[in-house]
Design an enzyme around this catalytic site. Sequence first.
Site, PDB file in Angstrom:
ATOM      1  CG  ASP A 531      -1.790   1.174   1.343  1.00 31.84           C
ATOM      2  OD1 ASP A 531      -2.364   1.571   0.319  1.00 31.84           O
ATOM      3  OD2 ASP A 531      -1.883   1.747   2.443  1.00 31.84           O
ATOM      4  CG  ASP A 748      -1.269   2.172   7.983  1.00 30.14           C
ATOM      5  OD1 ASP A 748      -0.910   1.899   9.142  1.00 30.14           O
ATOM      6  OD2 ASP A 748      -1.889   3.201   7.687  1.00 30.14           O
ATOM      7  CG  ASP A 752      -4.573  -1.243   3.317  1.00 33.28           C
ATOM      8  OD1 ASP A 752      -4.957  -1.095   2.141  1.00 33.28           O
ATOM      9  OD2 ASP A 752      -3.780  -0.476   3.873  1.00 33.28           O
TER      10      ASP A 752
END
Length: 855
Positions: A531, A748, A752
């Site tokens: 991410d 994070d 997610d």
Amino acid sequence: MPDTPLKSRAADAAAGCYHCGEPVPASASWPVDIDGVIHSMCCPGCAAVAQTIVDLGQASYYRDRSAFAASANKADNADNVDNASLAPPALQLYDNADPRFARDEHTREATFAVEGIRCAACVWLIEHRLARLPGVEAAQLNVATERLYVRWRQDNCTPGDILAALHAIGYAAYPYDAGRHQVQQRQSARTLGRQLFVAGLAMMQVMMYVAPAYMSNGDGTLDPAMASLMQWASLLLTIPAVTYSALPFWRGALASLRARTLGMDVPVALGIAAAFGASVVATVRGTGAVWFDSVTMFIFLLLCSRWYELRARRRAGAALERLHHALPAAATLLAHYPDSRGATLVRAAALQVDDVIMIKPGEAVAADCVVVNGSTSLDLSLLSGESASVPKELGEALPGGAINAGAVVLARVTRRAQDSTMSNLVKLIDRAGQGKPRIALWADRVAAWFVAGLLLFATCAFGFWAWHDGNLLRAWPIAIAVLVVSCPCALSLATPTALAAATDRLLRGGVLVTGAQTLETLHRATHVVFDKTGTLTHGRPVLQATVPLGAMRASFCLQVAAALDAGSAHPLARAIVAAAVEAGGGRREDWHPDAIGEVPGCGIEAVLHNRRYRLRSAAFVAGIAGMALPPPSAGTAGAAAITQSTGLAPAHEVADGATPVYLGAEGQWLACLQLHDGLREDAQATVDYFRRAGKTVVLLSGDHDVLARRVGDQLGIGITVGGYLPEEKLAFVKQLQMKGAVVAMVGDGINDAAVLSAADVSFAMGEGAALAQAHADAVLLCGRLGAVVDSARVAARTMGVIRQNLAWASVYNVVAIPAAALGLLNPWLAGVGMAASSAVVVANALRLRRVGRET
């Protein structure tokens, strides 16, 4: 047995078991402290149930009952007995399941501490016995921490059934309590030490008596009467070793037979019994070979191996145990603060939100709280692996489990001890033992069949030599050597010991592994997906500018955005609220949005002063503000990208690398808040490591595609995808998996959670949302992205060590067992080989604790 009438407390204590009323054996009793009074129990089963009742805070059961409970001894004589009566209703309701991990309302789960764990054989036996219990869906015993996780269907099974099943095979269990578990571990270590001392003393003394027989070598120099006297002396000295020091092997073998399985202690016990029995017969008859020296040496060497194994297991699980002991049992409460600073010592579990507590230097923070008076520094090494103290000032948060390394502070509790940061980590730790890697399951299956094959092979070896030589004196020691030399424990120890050592190493480096397959799967991963916000970047964006898109002033728009974001945990929301506090002296306290709701991956919608607002992505805000924006004041690459991705024409410039957050009301665009978030210092090194390792690195972000691509290009990531909603991220990962990819995900935040759960192996940043951490297989408590690289290195080393251990255990058994069957090994040398085999496996696994950080 029907319940018996209740007697008085004094008569009960004198006449029988306080739990069931059965007579207490004169030779021993099992004491339990109930309401400050020590009461005797008749057996370990009653003691376990009684202690469990006390540990659950249900001692009132004994004050209010009208009859004794049923006897736990019934469990010894029947497998299908209804054991619900072994525990009161309070225990039947026992459930320490975390709702985040619960499967459904019919399932219960608990973590128990089990007394009497001696080696990998105990793990195998307990798991197989509970697996046959009706209603039990899963039972995993962590050999390193000696904790048993059980999941069961409450309509088919009760905690009483589980306790009784364990008692029936010789083990006492109770709901896990860190303090009591530590006491039990010390007691078991002392017992094993005494048994080892007795075996060693017996071995040395027996060797003194058999030495003359060895030196004379049958040349007639040793008088027969003297030789007989020395054999009788050796017999007397061997008895303590066989009856006391060898108790772990007898109990393990008996437990296996009770459970109708062939445990790993069975061949050991048979070997001891065969050698000792034949030696006794030879001594009584005055003719034949005796092996008292081999028996005592074998017991001593195997106990040495188990002593080393016990220390190694506890050393490997030391970091996990330290977390369990980190939360204090008590706290100093200031009940009438600020009117009075009178202090009272209370149980940490009794603390409530808004209680004010005093935290003295050297004390652990009892619950998550906020400093209301004073300043200090915290030791967060247990939580994050970071040794440097962190300063904390007025108004700053103190996580439960941290150590006060500075001055006295007063703090207001924000979350109860049961819900604190440390408690949540402990729950994740418990989850780490709920399952086994595939390679460990394979080793367990092999070890189970190994014992049956070994007994058959020993019988065949005995039969062959008895037929070949026509002399049982030749066949008997060969059969004993075959039983003694084998080492099925080495197979079962190969994987759990290595995983425990690796987990300990990672936890000391700030990585909490919570999934059974984490290291094995990480080593096999083909794709590593990152991410962006809070993962490759710091996740602490700073507001650069608030650009009005209408008639409203920038300061007013910032205050509205802060009011909408006040309850959000998103990093962008925290940055907006912090900027509003700095710019306007705090968010307007009289602004309380109504009907507020957050749409993951899109934004926040709320009603403020009878007007509906939306905040976050341009497409989401356009839903109420309209599709038309005023013409742009300038055309930048960022603005052009936003125009292309949303179909909207922005009325402003988006600074290079900035993330735009839009604010709009019904029929009106209000402002664009531009935030900037810098890359983590170790992001480049992390990406480079996985690229060099041959992994495909992917950047998968919910931010605008142009911003994601800018970060991807900066880090050299070949595949970059931006502007994805949570469900699109999930579909992307599943598509990779359908093509055969093994996906490791690092993320994070709450957005997610779904994709972390779907990935083959996942890592959550320690500063991320709790929901993301609960769905991840590992949590980076240290906050370093480079810790993923540490995990990958440790995973590679761990799988290498496991393969080495399995190869050693297999080669040893393949070579040693035929050698013993051919008569090349006598019983005492076979004992040396078995002890050495387990020691080699454990020593090799412990090397993982010294794998250094290279990032």
